[in-house]
Design an enzyme around this catalytic site. Structure first.
Site, PDB file in Angstrom:
ATOM      1  N   CYS A 148       0.875  -1.178   0.000  1.00 25.68           N
ATOM      2  CA  CYS A 148       0.000   0.000   0.000  1.00 25.68           C
ATOM      3  C   CYS A 148       0.908   1.223   0.000  1.00 25.68           C
ATOM      4  O   CYS A 148       1.035   1.930   0.999  1.00 25.68           O
ATOM      5  CB  CYS A 148      -0.919  -0.008   1.216  1.00 25.68           C
ATOM      6  SG  CYS A 148      -1.918  -1.506   1.411  1.00 25.68           S
ATOM      7  N   ALA A 149       1.545   1.466  -1.114  1.00 27.27           N
ATOM      8  CA  ALA A 149       2.678   2.401  -1.165  1.00 27.27           C
ATOM      9  C   ALA A 149       2.278   3.856  -1.025  1.00 27.27           C
ATOM     10  O   ALA A 149       3.066   4.673  -0.539  1.00 27.27           O
ATOM     11  CB  ALA A 149       3.452   2.197  -2.469  1.00 27.27           C
TER      12      ALA A 149
ATOM     13  N   GLY B   4       4.734   6.861  -1.517  1.00 24.15           N
ATOM     14  CA  GLY B   4       6.028   6.203  -1.641  1.00 24.15           C
ATOM     15  C   GLY B   4       7.116   6.581  -0.671  1.00 24.15           C
ATOM     16  O   GLY B   4       8.286   6.288  -0.926  1.00 24.15           O
TER      17      GLY B   4
ATOM     18  N   ASP C 147      -0.353   0.291  -5.319  1.00 18.04           N
ATOM     19  CA  ASP C 147      -1.409   1.066  -4.688  1.00 18.04           C
ATOM     20  C   ASP C 147      -2.629   1.091  -5.604  1.00 18.04           C
ATOM     21  O   ASP C 147      -2.478   1.006  -6.839  1.00 18.04           O
ATOM     22  CB  ASP C 147      -0.975   2.506  -4.387  1.00 18.04           C
ATOM     23  CG  ASP C 147      -1.799   3.128  -3.269  1.00 18.04           C
ATOM     24  OD1 ASP C 147      -1.375   3.045  -2.095  1.00 18.04           O
ATOM     25  OD2 ASP C 147      -2.892   3.663  -3.556  1.00 18.04           O
TER      26      ASP C 147
ATOM     27  N   CYS D 256      -1.478   3.534  10.773  1.00 15.91           N
ATOM     28  CA  CYS D 256      -1.195   4.767  11.524  1.00 15.91           C
ATOM     29  C   CYS D 256      -2.335   5.032  12.511  1.00 15.91           C
ATOM     30  O   CYS D 256      -2.650   6.172  12.830  1.00 15.91           O
ATOM     31  CB  CYS D 256      -0.963   5.948  10.595  1.00 15.91           C
ATOM     32  SG  CYS D 256      -2.262   6.225   9.392  1.00 15.91           S
TER      33      CYS D 256
END
Length: 360
Positions: A94-95, A98, A118, A218
């Site tokens: 899930c870049a 980047g 992604d 996160c």
């Protein structure tokens, strides 16, 4: 809980990551100090720098040249946990834009193959200018339709390391996005958990035997973190659950051991070469010598005049420049000589492929 709540109401700091493919942290800190920017090394990430205030980074030469990237220390640690090696096949599942992809690519020294997946082509577009600045040539951005995309299936069982920084509530970023706490509902978290579970299961299919899968969000909610990891572990008994604190402690110990093993300061009069930090000082002042120049200097001074020194240098420089030829080594030497002479140091040729440093 009260300590955590109070911390979430404080302004977020500004961290940057040194692109170790182009620069060393010690040199980057010295350059920032010369610009009167207060900065210090991050306590956990070996590549991080914490800045005081909010300096205009986009105007700094180090940022324009791709030596620095804005990235929180926590994100840097995720890349470090992956422990990507030279020549491996790695996927950032899930870049997004980047940031972690670039940190992983630097760890790999621009070798191997690094896929940045992604579902948002728009987010991947934001990676392109950052990738160009970074100097990395091993990153391959790929926009996918969903976690079961055929392009993913073709890589099943072939990837050494996979990072999954899954979509989440973002409740760990309240210092930067305080409004999130008013916009999330319990039903949203349940939907996200289902999506995280599906993404993690799909990413796991890529990992080869003996490989590593790192899952993160996160968010600070256990429902999005521990609960997802534990459920995955039960459903996939062929994966071993590893404790992150122990992994980080081992990485820090390995880093200290590596620095101690290679630690040596070689003196050429008032010129010092620190092999642990890969820096050059003249009269106690750091010279702006990047990784390429250091590699050239290392082979010229430490390997020479061994007959195979030039071949070894050619091999080492190929990691930065795939098109390099034996004649191009002289170009690198000329660049290094010019940089040293600007600081009052002469790189003087001696017998064979040997050189020595002298004050001008």
């Amino acid at each position: 809980f009260e300590t955590l709540a109070r911390s979430m109401n404080e302004p977020a700091g500004l961290d940057v990551r040194v692109n170790t493919y182009k620069q060393k942290r010690a040199v980057a800190l010295d350059q920032l100090a010369k610009l009167a920017i207060n900065a210090e090394a991050t306590p956990y990430s070996p590549w991080g720098i914490r800045l005081e205030g909010k300096p205009a980074l986009n105007k700094l030469p180090a940022f324009v040249n791709g030596e620095l990237e804005v990235q929180d220390e926590g994100s840097q640690l995720l890349a470090w946990l992956l422990e990507a090696k030279r020549g491996e096949m790695v996927t950032d599942f899930c870049a997004g834009a980047g940031g972690k992809t670039l940190a992983i690519g630097a760890m790999m020294r621009s070798t191997g193959r690094l896929y940045a997946f992604d579902v948002s082509a728009h987010r991947l577009d934001a990676l392109k200018p950052r990738l160009a600045r970074s100097g990395l040539s091993n990153v391959h951005p790929v926009a996918i339709a969903h976690e079961r995309d055929d392009r993913i299936k073709r890589l099943a069982g072939k990837i050494d390391r996979v990072l999954v920084d899954a979509p989440c509530s973002g409740l760990g970023t309240l210092r930067r996005n305080p409004d999130l706490k008013w916009r999330q509902k319990p039903t949203d978290v349940a939907e996200l958990q289902a999506k995280q579970t599906a993404i993690l299961a799909s990413a796991a299919r890529l990992v080869k035997a003996g490989g590593r899968l790192v899952y993160a969000t996160c968010s600070i909610l256990p429902d999005e973190n521990e609960a997802v990891a534990e459920a995955f572990s039960v459903a996939h008994p062929d994966f071993e659950l590893l404790p992150v604190p122990e992994l980080l402690a081992r990485l820090r110990a390995l880093l200290r051991r590596s620095q101690a093993a290679t630690s040596a300061v070689l003196c050429f009069g008032s010129i010092e070469m620190d092999t642990a930090h890969r820096t050059v000082k003249v009269g106690g002042h750091l010279l702006d010598v990047g990784p390429r120049e250091w590699t050239v200097l290392e082979y010229l001074l430490l390997q020479a005049p061994k007959p195979a020194a030039k071949d070894k240098l050619l091999q080492a420089l190929t990691g930065w420049d795939k098109e390099i030829t034996p004649n191009a080594i002289e170009v690198y030497i000329s660049r290094l000589r010019a940089k040293l002479e600007a600081s009052g140091v002469v790189l003087r040729a001696i017998r064979g492929f040997g050189y020595r440093l002298e004050l001008a």
